[in-house]
Motif scaffolding. Structure first.
Motif, PDB file in Angstrom:
ATOM      1  N   UNK A 190      60.432  -5.554 -32.080  1.00 18.94           N
ATOM      2  CA  UNK A 190      59.251  -4.700 -31.941  1.00 18.94           C
ATOM      3  C   UNK A 190      59.442  -3.386 -32.386  1.00 18.94           C
ATOM      4  N   UNK A 191      58.285  -2.404 -32.531  1.00 22.60           N
ATOM      5  CA  UNK A 191      58.642  -1.071 -32.967  1.00 22.60           C
ATOM      6  C   UNK A 191      59.536  -0.286 -31.950  1.00 22.60           C
ATOM      7  N   UNK A 192      59.024  -0.360 -30.679  1.00 20.37           N
ATOM      8  CA  UNK A 192      59.449   0.522 -29.873  1.00 20.37           C
ATOM      9  C   UNK A 192      61.248   0.221 -29.681  1.00 20.37           C
ATOM     10  N   UNK A 193      61.498  -1.133 -29.764  1.00 21.23           N
ATOM     11  CA  UNK A 193      62.819  -1.650 -29.822  1.00 21.23           C
ATOM     12  C   UNK A 193      63.594  -1.123 -30.917  1.00 21.23           C
ATOM     13  N   UNK A 194      63.082  -1.051 -32.216  1.00 18.48           N
ATOM     14  CA  UNK A 194      63.482  -0.743 -33.384  1.00 18.48           C
ATOM     15  C   UNK A 194      64.127   0.751 -33.252  1.00 18.48           C
ATOM     16  N   UNK A 195      63.110   1.439 -32.743  1.00 21.67           N
ATOM     17  CA  UNK A 195      63.353   3.005 -32.535  1.00 21.67           C
ATOM     18  C   UNK A 195      64.800   3.397 -31.696  1.00 21.67           C
ATOM     19  N   UNK A 196      64.778   2.489 -30.684  1.00 19.18           N
ATOM     20  CA  UNK A 196      65.853   2.632 -29.982  1.00 19.18           C
ATOM     21  C   UNK A 196      67.104   2.265 -30.628  1.00 19.18           C
ATOM     22  N   UNK A 197      67.165   1.214 -31.455  1.00 18.71           N
ATOM     23  CA  UNK A 197      68.182   0.899 -32.212  1.00 18.71           C
ATOM     24  C   UNK A 197      68.500   1.944 -33.278  1.00 18.71           C
ATOM     25  N   UNK A 232      60.909   3.097 -38.641  1.00 21.56           N
ATOM     26  CA  UNK A 232      60.919   1.608 -37.811  1.00 21.56           C
ATOM     27  C   UNK A 232      59.670   0.759 -38.482  1.00 21.56           C
ATOM     28  N   UNK A 233      58.788   1.393 -38.860  1.00 23.90           N
ATOM     29  CA  UNK A 233      57.684   0.547 -39.318  1.00 23.90           C
ATOM     30  C   UNK A 233      58.027   0.069 -40.830  1.00 23.90           C
ATOM     31  N   UNK A 234      58.725   1.027 -41.560  1.00 21.42           N
ATOM     32  CA  UNK A 234      59.122   0.533 -42.916  1.00 21.42           C
ATOM     33  C   UNK A 234      60.086  -0.517 -42.746  1.00 21.42           C
ATOM     34  N   UNK A 235      61.162  -0.583 -41.764  1.00 18.98           N
ATOM     35  CA  UNK A 235      62.089  -1.554 -41.995  1.00 18.98           C
ATOM     36  C   UNK A 235      61.767  -2.810 -41.047  1.00 18.98           C
ATOM     37  N   UNK A 236      60.764  -2.972 -40.292  1.00 18.66           N
ATOM     38  CA  UNK A 236      60.310  -4.008 -39.309  1.00 18.66           C
ATOM     39  C   UNK A 236      60.179  -5.130 -40.149  1.00 18.66           C
TER      40      UNK A 236
END
Length: 536
Positions: free
Chosen positions: A394-401, A376-380
Protein backbone atom coordinates in the motif's frame (compact mmCIF):
# COMPACT_ATOMS: atom_id res chain seq x y z
CA UNK A 1 15.71 46.95 -31.61
CA UNK A 2 17.21 43.91 -29.87
CA UNK A 3 16.13 40.55 -31.27
CA UNK A 4 14.34 38.22 -28.85
CA UNK A 5 16.71 35.59 -27.49
CA UNK A 6 16.35 32.31 -29.40
CA UNK A 7 18.64 29.28 -29.20
CA UNK A 8 18.54 25.90 -30.87
CA UNK A 9 19.51 22.29 -30.29
CA UNK A 10 20.15 20.76 -33.70
CA UNK A 11 21.00 17.04 -33.57
CA UNK A 12 21.27 14.68 -36.51
CA UNK A 13 18.98 11.61 -36.38
CA UNK A 14 21.86 9.15 -36.62
CA UNK A 15 21.20 7.13 -33.47
CA UNK A 16 20.11 7.41 -29.85
CA UNK A 17 20.52 10.63 -27.91
CA UNK A 18 23.79 10.44 -25.97
CA UNK A 19 25.14 12.31 -22.96
CA UNK A 20 27.06 14.83 -25.04
CA UNK A 21 23.92 15.73 -26.98
CA UNK A 22 21.84 15.93 -23.81
CA UNK A 23 24.42 18.24 -22.26
CA UNK A 24 24.34 20.50 -25.33
CA UNK A 25 20.53 20.63 -25.17
CA UNK A 26 20.74 21.30 -21.42
CA UNK A 27 23.09 24.27 -21.80
CA UNK A 28 20.88 25.70 -24.55
CA UNK A 29 17.86 25.30 -22.26
CA UNK A 30 19.68 26.90 -19.31
CA UNK A 31 21.00 29.85 -21.30
CA UNK A 32 17.66 30.50 -23.03
CA UNK A 33 15.75 30.46 -19.75
CA UNK A 34 18.39 32.54 -17.97
CA UNK A 35 18.08 35.24 -20.64
CA UNK A 36 14.29 35.05 -20.68
CA UNK A 37 14.32 33.57 -24.18
CA UNK A 38 13.22 30.43 -25.99
CA UNK A 39 14.87 27.51 -27.73
CA UNK A 40 13.89 25.16 -30.51
CA UNK A 41 14.65 21.62 -31.62
CA UNK A 42 15.83 21.37 -35.24
CA UNK A 43 16.51 18.01 -36.85
CA UNK A 44 19.49 18.13 -39.22
CA UNK A 45 18.55 15.21 -41.46
CA UNK A 46 20.08 16.12 -44.81
CA UNK A 47 22.34 13.04 -44.76
CA UNK A 48 19.73 10.37 -45.46
CA UNK A 49 22.34 7.59 -45.68
CA UNK A 50 23.24 8.02 -41.99
CA UNK A 51 19.69 8.42 -40.66
CA UNK A 52 18.54 5.77 -38.18
CA UNK A 53 14.79 5.05 -37.91
CA UNK A 54 13.34 6.01 -34.54
CA UNK A 55 16.12 8.49 -33.72
CA UNK A 56 13.89 11.56 -33.68
CA UNK A 57 11.42 9.89 -31.32
CA UNK A 58 14.33 8.82 -29.10
CA UNK A 59 15.74 12.36 -29.02
CA UNK A 60 12.36 13.82 -28.09
CA UNK A 61 11.77 11.21 -25.38
CA UNK A 62 15.23 11.81 -23.90
CA UNK A 63 14.67 15.57 -23.75
CA UNK A 64 11.23 15.10 -22.18
CA UNK A 65 12.65 12.69 -19.58
CA UNK A 66 15.31 15.25 -18.62
CA UNK A 67 12.71 18.01 -18.28
CA UNK A 68 14.18 20.01 -21.19
CA UNK A 69 11.02 21.40 -22.72
CA UNK A 70 11.78 23.05 -26.07
CA UNK A 71 9.48 25.84 -27.21
CA UNK A 72 9.34 25.04 -30.92
CA UNK A 73 10.18 22.00 -33.02
CA UNK A 74 8.76 18.61 -33.99
CA UNK A 75 5.37 18.27 -32.33
CA UNK A 76 5.38 21.95 -31.32
CA UNK A 77 4.40 24.23 -34.16
CA UNK A 78 6.06 27.61 -34.26
CA UNK A 79 6.96 30.52 -36.52
CA UNK A 80 10.26 29.01 -37.66
CA UNK A 81 9.16 25.70 -39.20
CA UNK A 82 9.53 23.32 -40.76
CA UNK A 83 11.96 21.94 -38.18
CA UNK A 84 13.41 19.16 -40.36
CA UNK A 85 16.15 20.31 -42.72
CA UNK A 86 15.06 17.77 -45.33
CA UNK A 87 11.88 19.84 -45.65
CA UNK A 88 13.78 23.11 -46.20
CA UNK A 89 15.75 22.26 -49.37
CA UNK A 90 14.20 25.05 -51.47
CA UNK A 91 15.55 27.54 -48.95
CA UNK A 92 19.11 26.24 -49.28
CA UNK A 93 18.87 26.30 -53.08
CA UNK A 94 17.65 29.91 -52.93
CA UNK A 95 20.60 31.00 -50.81
CA UNK A 96 23.10 28.98 -52.86
CA UNK A 97 21.86 30.85 -55.96
CA UNK A 98 22.36 34.16 -54.15
CA UNK A 99 26.00 33.25 -53.56
CA UNK A 100 26.39 32.15 -57.20
CA UNK A 101 24.86 35.41 -58.43
CA UNK A 102 27.20 37.55 -56.30
CA UNK A 103 30.33 35.59 -57.18
CA UNK A 104 30.79 34.29 -53.65
CA UNK A 105 30.23 30.76 -54.94
CA UNK A 106 30.66 28.83 -58.20
CA UNK A 107 29.68 25.52 -59.75
CA UNK A 108 32.25 22.74 -59.89
CA UNK A 109 31.77 19.92 -62.41
CA UNK A 110 34.83 17.83 -61.45
CA UNK A 111 34.11 14.15 -60.93
CA UNK A 112 35.02 12.31 -57.72
CA UNK A 113 37.98 10.68 -59.48
CA UNK A 114 39.21 14.03 -60.78
CA UNK A 115 38.96 15.57 -57.32
CA UNK A 116 40.89 12.69 -55.76
CA UNK A 117 43.62 12.99 -58.38
CA UNK A 118 43.82 16.75 -57.82
CA UNK A 119 44.16 16.34 -54.04
CA UNK A 120 46.96 13.83 -54.47
CA UNK A 121 48.79 16.05 -56.95
CA UNK A 122 48.57 19.09 -54.70
CA UNK A 123 49.75 17.07 -51.70
CA UNK A 124 52.78 15.78 -53.64
CA UNK A 125 53.63 19.38 -54.48
CA UNK A 126 53.66 20.25 -50.78
CA UNK A 127 50.77 22.67 -51.11
CA UNK A 128 48.13 23.15 -48.43
CA UNK A 129 45.40 23.47 -51.05
CA UNK A 130 42.85 20.66 -51.45
CA UNK A 131 41.46 21.88 -54.80
CA UNK A 132 43.04 23.71 -57.73
CA UNK A 133 40.00 25.93 -58.48
CA UNK A 134 39.79 24.46 -61.96
CA UNK A 135 36.10 25.32 -62.34
CA UNK A 136 36.30 28.82 -60.87
CA UNK A 137 37.06 30.47 -64.21
CA UNK A 138 34.40 28.76 -66.30
CA UNK A 139 32.38 31.29 -68.27
CA UNK A 140 28.71 31.84 -67.51
CA UNK A 141 27.89 30.39 -70.93
CA UNK A 142 29.95 27.24 -70.27
CA UNK A 143 28.30 26.75 -66.86
CA UNK A 144 24.82 27.25 -68.33
CA UNK A 145 25.55 24.81 -71.16
CA UNK A 146 26.81 22.08 -68.85
CA UNK A 147 23.91 22.51 -66.43
CA UNK A 148 21.44 22.33 -69.33
CA UNK A 149 23.18 19.18 -70.57
CA UNK A 150 22.43 17.54 -67.20
CA UNK A 151 26.00 17.40 -65.94
CA UNK A 152 26.20 16.96 -62.19
CA UNK A 153 27.83 19.75 -60.24
CA UNK A 154 28.50 20.92 -56.71
CA UNK A 155 28.47 24.48 -55.42
CA UNK A 156 31.68 25.73 -53.81
CA UNK A 157 32.36 28.84 -51.73
CA UNK A 158 34.80 31.12 -53.54
CA UNK A 159 37.40 31.79 -50.87
CA UNK A 160 39.39 34.03 -53.22
CA UNK A 161 36.66 36.64 -52.65
CA UNK A 162 37.21 37.07 -48.91
CA UNK A 163 34.30 38.97 -47.40
CA UNK A 164 34.86 41.68 -44.83
CA UNK A 165 33.87 40.23 -41.50
CA UNK A 166 34.45 40.48 -37.79
CA UNK A 167 35.18 37.59 -35.46
CA UNK A 168 33.06 38.01 -32.32
CA UNK A 169 34.57 36.38 -29.22
CA UNK A 170 33.35 32.92 -28.30
CA UNK A 171 31.33 33.04 -25.08
CA UNK A 172 33.48 30.24 -23.63
CA UNK A 173 36.83 30.33 -25.46
CA UNK A 174 37.05 34.09 -25.91
CA UNK A 175 38.88 35.52 -28.93
CA UNK A 176 39.87 32.87 -31.47
CA UNK A 177 42.90 33.26 -33.72
CA UNK A 178 42.11 32.98 -37.42
CA UNK A 179 42.19 29.34 -38.51
CA UNK A 180 41.37 29.70 -42.20
CA UNK A 181 44.49 27.74 -43.05
CA UNK A 182 42.87 24.60 -41.66
CA UNK A 183 39.85 24.85 -43.98
CA UNK A 184 39.60 22.95 -47.26
CA UNK A 185 40.04 25.02 -50.41
CA UNK A 186 36.71 26.48 -51.56
CA UNK A 187 34.52 24.36 -49.24
CA UNK A 188 31.51 22.57 -50.72
CA UNK A 189 28.15 24.16 -49.89
CA UNK A 190 25.72 22.21 -52.07
CA UNK A 191 26.33 18.59 -53.04
CA UNK A 192 25.60 17.01 -56.41
CA UNK A 193 22.43 15.41 -54.97
CA UNK A 194 21.20 18.98 -54.30
CA UNK A 195 21.42 18.48 -50.54
CA UNK A 196 23.36 21.13 -48.60
CA UNK A 197 26.40 20.49 -46.49
CA UNK A 198 26.09 21.10 -42.76
CA UNK A 199 27.77 24.48 -43.13
CA UNK A 200 25.33 26.03 -45.61
CA UNK A 201 22.21 24.55 -44.00
CA UNK A 202 23.26 25.53 -40.49
CA UNK A 203 24.07 29.14 -41.36
CA UNK A 204 20.93 29.60 -43.47
CA UNK A 205 18.66 28.06 -40.85
CA UNK A 206 20.19 29.97 -37.95
CA UNK A 207 19.64 33.21 -39.86
CA UNK A 208 16.15 32.40 -41.13
CA UNK A 209 15.00 31.19 -37.72
CA UNK A 210 16.41 34.22 -35.93
CA UNK A 211 18.85 32.27 -33.76
CA UNK A 212 20.72 34.71 -31.51
CA UNK A 213 23.08 32.27 -29.77
CA UNK A 214 24.67 29.09 -31.17
CA UNK A 215 25.76 26.78 -28.35
CA UNK A 216 27.33 23.58 -29.66
CA UNK A 217 30.20 21.15 -29.08
CA UNK A 218 33.89 22.04 -29.21
CA UNK A 219 34.28 19.79 -32.26
CA UNK A 220 32.71 22.59 -34.35
CA UNK A 221 35.37 25.19 -33.43
CA UNK A 222 37.39 24.56 -36.64
CA UNK A 223 34.27 25.38 -38.68
CA UNK A 224 33.80 28.85 -37.16
CA UNK A 225 35.90 30.71 -39.80
CA UNK A 226 33.88 29.13 -42.63
CA UNK A 227 30.58 29.93 -40.94
CA UNK A 228 31.63 33.53 -40.35
CA UNK A 229 32.65 33.78 -44.03
CA UNK A 230 29.17 32.61 -44.99
CA UNK A 231 27.49 35.12 -42.69
CA UNK A 232 29.59 37.88 -44.23
CA UNK A 233 28.97 36.67 -47.80
CA UNK A 234 25.24 36.83 -47.19
CA UNK A 235 25.61 40.11 -45.30
CA UNK A 236 23.98 38.47 -42.26
CA UNK A 237 24.67 39.44 -38.66
CA UNK A 238 26.24 36.37 -37.04
CA UNK A 239 24.86 34.99 -33.77
CA UNK A 240 26.92 34.74 -30.61
CA UNK A 241 28.86 31.47 -30.51
CA UNK A 242 29.75 29.29 -27.54
CA UNK A 243 31.54 25.97 -27.89
CA UNK A 244 31.27 23.41 -25.09
CA UNK A 245 34.43 21.42 -24.27
CA UNK A 246 34.22 17.71 -25.01
CA UNK A 247 33.17 15.24 -22.30
CA UNK A 248 35.62 12.49 -21.38
CA UNK A 249 35.29 9.04 -19.88
CA UNK A 250 37.00 8.48 -16.50
CA UNK A 251 40.00 6.95 -18.33
CA UNK A 252 40.45 10.20 -20.28
CA UNK A 253 39.11 8.86 -23.58
CA UNK A 254 36.56 10.84 -25.56
CA UNK A 255 32.95 9.83 -25.01
CA UNK A 256 31.34 8.54 -28.19
CA UNK A 257 28.34 6.55 -29.35
CA UNK A 258 30.59 3.64 -30.23
CA UNK A 259 32.52 3.61 -26.96
CA UNK A 260 31.28 3.38 -23.42
CA UNK A 261 27.87 3.66 -21.91
CA UNK A 262 26.73 7.06 -23.16
CA UNK A 263 23.20 6.50 -24.43
CA UNK A 264 20.60 8.45 -22.48
CA UNK A 265 18.20 5.52 -22.80
CA UNK A 266 20.65 3.41 -20.73
CA UNK A 267 20.42 5.92 -17.89
CA UNK A 268 16.64 5.91 -18.12
CA UNK A 269 16.43 2.11 -18.06
CA UNK A 270 18.76 1.86 -15.06
CA UNK A 271 16.54 4.11 -13.02
CA UNK A 272 18.73 7.18 -12.65
CA UNK A 273 16.78 10.27 -11.65
CA UNK A 274 16.59 12.77 -14.53
CA UNK A 275 17.28 15.70 -12.20
CA UNK A 276 20.46 13.98 -10.99
CA UNK A 277 21.72 13.35 -14.53
CA UNK A 278 20.95 16.98 -15.44
CA UNK A 279 22.77 18.14 -12.27
CA UNK A 280 25.76 15.93 -13.14
CA UNK A 281 26.01 17.23 -16.71
CA UNK A 282 25.58 20.87 -15.68
CA UNK A 283 28.42 20.65 -13.14
CA UNK A 284 30.81 19.10 -15.70
CA UNK A 285 33.24 21.89 -16.55
CA UNK A 286 31.50 24.53 -14.46
CA UNK A 287 34.58 26.40 -13.32
CA UNK A 288 35.51 29.83 -12.01
CA UNK A 289 33.67 32.81 -13.48
CA UNK A 290 36.36 35.07 -14.99
CA UNK A 291 34.88 38.52 -15.60
CA UNK A 292 37.83 39.72 -17.73
CA UNK A 293 37.28 37.07 -20.42
CA UNK A 294 40.42 38.23 -22.20
CA UNK A 295 41.95 34.94 -23.38
CA UNK A 296 42.89 34.34 -27.00
CA UNK A 297 42.66 30.86 -28.51
CA UNK A 298 43.13 29.22 -31.84
CA UNK A 299 40.09 27.19 -32.80
CA UNK A 300 42.39 24.52 -34.19
CA UNK A 301 44.50 24.33 -31.05
CA UNK A 302 41.47 24.40 -28.81
CA UNK A 303 39.94 21.42 -30.49
CA UNK A 304 43.09 19.34 -30.32
CA UNK A 305 44.82 20.41 -27.12
CA UNK A 306 42.01 21.36 -24.78
CA UNK A 307 42.58 18.56 -22.29
CA UNK A 308 45.10 20.86 -20.64
CA UNK A 309 43.50 23.68 -18.67
CA UNK A 310 43.95 26.87 -20.66
CA UNK A 311 41.52 28.83 -18.54
CA UNK A 312 43.78 30.09 -15.78
CA UNK A 313 42.23 33.28 -14.49
CA UNK A 314 43.72 36.57 -15.61
CA UNK A 315 41.38 38.72 -13.59
CA UNK A 316 41.16 39.20 -9.86
CA UNK A 317 37.40 39.58 -10.10
CA UNK A 318 36.09 36.02 -10.05
CA UNK A 319 33.06 34.11 -8.86
CA UNK A 320 33.48 30.70 -7.24
CA UNK A 321 31.81 27.79 -8.99
CA UNK A 322 29.71 25.23 -7.12
CA UNK A 323 31.42 22.11 -5.88
CA UNK A 324 31.31 19.25 -8.39
CA UNK A 325 28.76 17.40 -6.24
CA UNK A 326 26.51 20.31 -5.30
CA UNK A 327 22.92 19.09 -5.34
CA UNK A 328 20.92 21.50 -7.51
CA UNK A 329 17.52 21.46 -9.16
CA UNK A 330 17.15 22.69 -12.73
CA UNK A 331 15.71 26.06 -11.60
CA UNK A 332 18.68 26.48 -9.24
CA UNK A 333 21.10 25.62 -12.05
CA UNK A 334 19.44 28.18 -14.32
CA UNK A 335 19.69 30.82 -11.60
CA UNK A 336 23.42 30.35 -10.97
CA UNK A 337 24.87 29.04 -14.26
CA UNK A 338 27.00 31.34 -16.41
CA UNK A 339 28.58 30.39 -19.73
CA UNK A 340 31.65 32.49 -18.96
CA UNK A 341 32.26 30.19 -15.98
CA UNK A 342 32.62 27.09 -18.17
CA UNK A 343 36.26 26.00 -18.22
CA UNK A 344 38.12 25.47 -21.49
CA UNK A 345 39.46 22.08 -20.51
CA UNK A 346 37.68 18.88 -21.37
CA UNK A 347 35.64 17.49 -18.49
CA UNK A 348 35.61 13.99 -17.08
CA UNK A 349 32.20 12.57 -16.23
CA UNK A 350 32.80 10.67 -13.00
CA UNK A 351 30.11 7.99 -12.40
CA UNK A 352 30.70 8.12 -8.63
CA UNK A 353 29.53 11.74 -8.66
CA UNK A 354 26.32 10.70 -10.39
CA UNK A 355 25.77 8.08 -7.68
CA UNK A 356 26.18 10.72 -4.98
CA UNK A 357 23.92 13.22 -6.74
CA UNK A 358 21.24 10.64 -7.47
CA UNK A 359 21.12 9.49 -3.85
CA UNK A 360 20.82 13.04 -2.57
CA UNK A 361 18.22 14.06 -5.13
CA UNK A 362 16.11 11.13 -3.93
CA UNK A 363 16.59 12.21 -0.32
CA UNK A 364 15.58 15.73 -1.30
CA UNK A 365 12.37 14.36 -2.81
CA UNK A 366 11.65 12.32 0.30
CA UNK A 367 11.97 15.40 2.53
CA UNK A 368 8.57 16.68 1.41
CA UNK A 369 5.25 14.91 1.76
CA UNK A 370 4.45 15.68 -1.87
CA UNK A 371 7.74 14.21 -3.12
CA UNK A 372 7.44 11.15 -0.88
CA UNK A 373 3.88 10.49 -2.06
CA UNK A 374 4.86 10.87 -5.72
CA UNK A 375 7.80 8.46 -5.37
CA UNK A 376 5.67 5.86 -3.57
CA UNK A 377 3.02 6.07 -6.30
CA UNK A 378 5.67 5.81 -9.00
CA UNK A 379 7.28 2.72 -7.45
CA UNK A 380 4.12 0.87 -6.38
CA UNK A 381 3.56 -0.92 -9.75
CA UNK A 382 7.19 -2.14 -9.76
CA UNK A 383 6.94 -3.36 -6.16
CA UNK A 384 3.72 -5.24 -6.94
CA UNK A 385 5.33 -6.82 -10.00
CA UNK A 386 8.43 -7.83 -8.05
CA UNK A 387 6.44 -9.21 -5.09
CA UNK A 388 3.12 -10.40 -6.55
CA UNK A 389 2.17 -12.34 -3.40
CA UNK A 390 2.92 -9.52 -0.97
CA UNK A 391 0.23 -7.90 1.12
CA UNK A 392 2.60 -5.03 1.98
CA UNK A 393 2.41 -2.74 -1.04
CA UNK A 394 0.00 0.00 0.00
CA UNK A 395 1.09 3.61 -0.50
CA UNK A 396 1.14 4.42 3.26
CA UNK A 397 3.28 1.33 3.89
CA UNK A 398 5.65 2.12 0.99
CA UNK A 399 6.17 5.62 2.37
CA UNK A 400 7.34 4.11 5.67
CA UNK A 401 9.71 1.77 3.84
CA UNK A 402 11.12 4.62 1.74
CA UNK A 403 11.80 6.79 4.80
CA UNK A 404 13.50 3.88 6.56
CA UNK A 405 15.72 3.19 3.53
CA UNK A 406 16.23 6.70 2.18
CA UNK A 407 19.92 6.98 3.00
CA UNK A 408 20.53 3.57 1.44
CA UNK A 409 18.85 4.07 -1.93
CA UNK A 410 21.22 5.13 -4.69
CA UNK A 411 18.64 4.68 -7.45
CA UNK A 412 14.88 4.12 -7.47
CA UNK A 413 15.17 0.40 -8.43
CA UNK A 414 17.20 -0.15 -5.26
CA UNK A 415 13.88 -0.01 -3.41
CA UNK A 416 13.07 -3.40 -4.97
CA UNK A 417 16.21 -5.15 -3.78
CA UNK A 418 17.75 -3.37 -0.78
CA UNK A 419 15.37 -4.76 1.83
CA UNK A 420 13.14 -7.51 0.39
CA UNK A 421 12.10 -8.46 3.94
CA UNK A 422 9.82 -5.43 3.98
CA UNK A 423 7.71 -7.08 1.29
CA UNK A 424 8.07 -10.79 2.00
CA UNK A 425 9.18 -13.08 4.87
CA UNK A 426 12.94 -13.29 5.33
CA UNK A 427 14.91 -16.02 3.60
CA UNK A 428 16.63 -17.97 6.36
CA UNK A 429 18.28 -20.33 3.85
CA UNK A 430 20.33 -17.68 2.06
CA UNK A 431 24.12 -17.64 2.52
CA UNK A 432 23.84 -14.20 4.13
CA UNK A 433 21.31 -15.46 6.66
CA UNK A 434 23.41 -18.52 7.46
CA UNK A 435 26.49 -16.33 7.93
CA UNK A 436 24.56 -14.25 10.46
CA UNK A 437 23.72 -17.39 12.45
CA UNK A 438 27.41 -18.24 12.76
CA UNK A 439 27.92 -14.90 14.53
CA UNK A 440 25.47 -16.03 17.27
CA UNK A 441 27.34 -18.49 19.55
CA UNK A 442 24.56 -21.00 20.25
CA UNK A 443 20.94 -22.04 20.08
CA UNK A 444 20.54 -21.15 23.79
CA UNK A 445 21.93 -17.64 23.34
CA UNK A 446 19.63 -17.06 20.36
CA UNK A 447 16.59 -17.97 22.50
CA UNK A 448 18.00 -16.11 25.53
CA UNK A 449 17.85 -12.93 23.49
CA UNK A 450 14.64 -13.65 21.61
CA UNK A 451 12.07 -15.10 24.01
CA UNK A 452 11.98 -12.43 26.78
CA UNK A 453 11.93 -9.71 24.13
CA UNK A 454 9.07 -11.45 22.34
CA UNK A 455 7.04 -11.51 25.57
CA UNK A 456 7.75 -7.85 26.26
CA UNK A 457 6.72 -6.79 22.74
CA UNK A 458 3.51 -8.83 22.94
CA UNK A 459 2.53 -6.82 26.01
CA UNK A 460 2.50 -3.52 24.14
CA UNK A 461 -1.11 -2.51 23.37
CA UNK A 462 -1.59 -2.62 19.59
CA UNK A 463 -3.03 0.89 19.50
CA UNK A 464 0.16 2.21 21.14
CA UNK A 465 2.66 0.43 18.85
CA UNK A 466 3.07 3.31 16.39
CA UNK A 467 4.15 5.78 19.08
CA UNK A 468 5.85 3.32 21.45
CA UNK A 469 9.57 3.69 22.23
CA UNK A 470 10.61 0.26 20.92
CA UNK A 471 14.29 1.21 21.03
CA UNK A 472 14.09 1.63 24.82
CA UNK A 473 12.38 -1.76 25.17
CA UNK A 474 15.18 -3.46 23.23
CA UNK A 475 17.82 -1.65 25.26
CA UNK A 476 16.24 -2.75 28.54
CA UNK A 477 15.79 -6.36 27.41
CA UNK A 478 19.34 -6.50 26.11
CA UNK A 479 20.60 -5.31 29.49
CA UNK A 480 18.59 -8.01 31.31
CA UNK A 481 20.09 -10.79 29.18
CA UNK A 482 23.63 -9.77 29.97
CA UNK A 483 24.55 -10.37 26.30
CA UNK A 484 26.80 -8.08 24.33
CA UNK A 485 24.74 -5.59 22.37
CA UNK A 486 26.20 -6.82 19.06
CA UNK A 487 25.10 -10.42 19.73
CA UNK A 488 21.66 -9.36 20.96
CA UNK A 489 20.98 -7.11 17.98
CA UNK A 490 22.29 -9.74 15.54
CA UNK A 491 19.65 -12.16 16.87
CA UNK A 492 16.90 -9.56 16.37
CA UNK A 493 18.14 -8.55 12.93
CA UNK A 494 18.40 -12.17 11.80
CA UNK A 495 14.93 -13.05 13.05
CA UNK A 496 13.33 -10.02 11.41
CA UNK A 497 15.21 -9.79 8.12
CA UNK A 498 17.71 -12.60 7.57
CA UNK A 499 20.11 -9.90 6.32
CA UNK A 500 23.14 -8.33 7.97
CA UNK A 501 22.54 -4.74 6.88
CA UNK A 502 19.63 -2.37 6.74
CA UNK A 503 17.88 0.17 8.93
CA UNK A 504 18.15 -0.14 12.70
CA UNK A 505 16.22 -2.99 14.34
CA UNK A 506 13.71 -0.58 15.96
CA UNK A 507 13.11 1.04 12.54
CA UNK A 508 12.48 -2.35 10.96
CA UNK A 509 9.97 -3.19 13.69
CA UNK A 510 8.19 0.15 13.28
CA UNK A 511 7.84 -0.33 9.51
CA UNK A 512 6.72 -3.97 9.77
CA UNK A 513 4.21 -3.16 12.48
CA UNK A 514 3.46 -5.17 15.61
CA UNK A 515 1.68 -8.08 13.95
CA UNK A 516 4.43 -8.88 11.43
CA UNK A 517 7.19 -8.21 13.97
CA UNK A 518 5.72 -10.71 16.45
CA UNK A 519 5.02 -13.25 13.70
CA UNK A 520 8.65 -13.17 12.53
CA UNK A 521 10.11 -13.41 16.02
CA UNK A 522 7.81 -16.34 16.79
CA UNK A 523 8.73 -18.05 13.52
CA UNK A 524 12.44 -17.65 14.28
CA UNK A 525 11.97 -19.01 17.81
CA UNK A 526 10.26 -22.11 16.43
CA UNK A 527 12.96 -22.76 13.83
CA UNK A 528 16.13 -21.91 15.71
CA UNK A 529 16.91 -25.58 16.23
CA UNK A 530 17.24 -26.03 12.46
CA UNK A 531 20.08 -23.53 12.40
CA UNK A 532 22.17 -25.33 15.05
CA UNK A 533 21.86 -29.00 14.03
CA UNK A 534 25.05 -29.96 15.86
CA UNK A 535 23.36 -29.00 19.15
CA UNK A 536 20.32 -31.20 18.53
Amino acid sequence: MTSPVLLRFAPSPTGPLHLGGLRTALVNHIHARKLGGKWLLRIEDTDAARAVPGSVEGIREGLAWAGLDYDYGPGKAGPHGPYFQSQRLDLYHFYAKKLLDTGHAYRCFCTADELQSTRERLARSGLNQTYDKKCLNLTEEEVARRVKAGEKSIVRLNDSMPPRRTSPPDLIFGHLRDAHASLPTDPVLLKSDLFPTYHLASVVDDHEMGITHVLRGEEWLPSVPLHLDLYASFNFEPPQFAHLPILLNPDGSKMSKRKGDVRVVDFIERGWEPQAVVNWLALAGWGVHDHSHSHSHSSEASSSNSDSDSSSASSSKQTAAPDSTTVMSLPEIIQHFDLSAVTHRRSVLDPTKLEYLNKHHLMRDFSSEEGLQAFAERMQPDIKAAYPDSDSTSIPYLKKVILALQGRLMTAPDLLTTAPYFFQPPSYTSPESQALVTAIPSHEIYLQALQPTLERLRAIPSQEWEAYDVASVLHEENKKTGLKSKVYMTVMRHALSGMKSGPSVPEIMKVLGQEKTLARLEDAASRVGEWYPEES
